[in-house]
Motif scaffolding. Structure first.
Motif, PDB file in Angstrom:
ATOM      1  N   MET A  62     104.801  -0.430 -15.787  1.00 42.96           N
ATOM      2  CA  MET A  62     103.728  -1.233 -16.366  1.00 42.96           C
ATOM      3  C   MET A  62     102.409  -0.479 -16.306  1.00 42.96           C
ATOM      4  N   VAL A  63     101.687  -0.502 -17.407  1.00 41.09           N
ATOM      5  CA  VAL A  63     100.338   0.047 -17.460  1.00 41.09           C
ATOM      6  C   VAL A  63      99.377  -1.128 -17.405  1.00 41.09           C
ATOM      7  N   THR A  64      98.371  -1.036 -16.523  1.00 42.01           N
ATOM      8  CA  THR A  64      97.350  -2.082 -16.460  1.00 42.01           C
ATOM      9  C   THR A  64      96.044  -1.487 -15.964  1.00 42.01           C
ATOM     10  N   HIS A  65      94.953  -2.109 -16.389  1.00 44.18           N
ATOM     11  CA  HIS A  65      93.632  -1.765 -15.879  1.00 44.18           C
ATOM     12  C   HIS A  65      93.138  -2.862 -14.946  1.00 44.18           C
ATOM     13  N   ASP A  66      93.983  -3.833 -14.665  1.00 46.12           N
ATOM     14  CA  ASP A  66      93.592  -5.001 -13.891  1.00 46.12           C
ATOM     15  C   ASP A  66      94.138  -4.906 -12.461  1.00 46.12           C
ATOM     16  N   PRO A  67      93.274  -4.603 -11.479  1.00 41.68           N
ATOM     17  CA  PRO A  67      93.741  -4.417 -10.088  1.00 41.68           C
ATOM     18  C   PRO A  67      94.565  -5.570  -9.519  1.00 41.68           C
TER      19      PRO A  67
END
Length: 97
Positions: A62-67
């Motif tokens: 999974m790619v995310t920018h949300d910690p």
């Protein structure tokens, strides 16, 4: 079901995409920002589904920018400008920072 994708909101399109991806019970799932257009309640619901799929043996990348959503992962790799800048050390089945 009676609408074209362009007639749906971004969040509705996101939920349909997640449902389609999970519908076939994949053994590997590549998820690029699966919670990107969702409110926090629906985002957590998607993370619960991904966690359940993983507990059943699936591999999820999974790619995310949300910690907060990144904290759900067993392992994280941080990139900056296309380069790995932080990756935990993996020993056996244990990930250590």
């Amino acid at each position: 079901m009676k609408h074209y994708p362009s007639q749906l909101s971004g969040g509705q399109q996101q939920r349909v995409a997640v449902a389609r991806a999970l519908g076939g019970a994949p053994s590997i799932l590549l998820a690029d920002e699966p919670t990107g257009n969702l409110d926090s309640q629906n985002g957590e619901a998607v993370m619960d589904l991904l966690r359940e799929l993983h507990q059943e043996g699936a591999t999820i990348c999974m790619v995310t920018h949300d910690p907060p959503y990144a904290r759900h992962a067993d392992r994280t790799v941080h990139f900056f400008d296309g380069q790995v800048v932080d990756e935990p050390h993996v020993e056996g089945n244990t990930v250590t920072p």
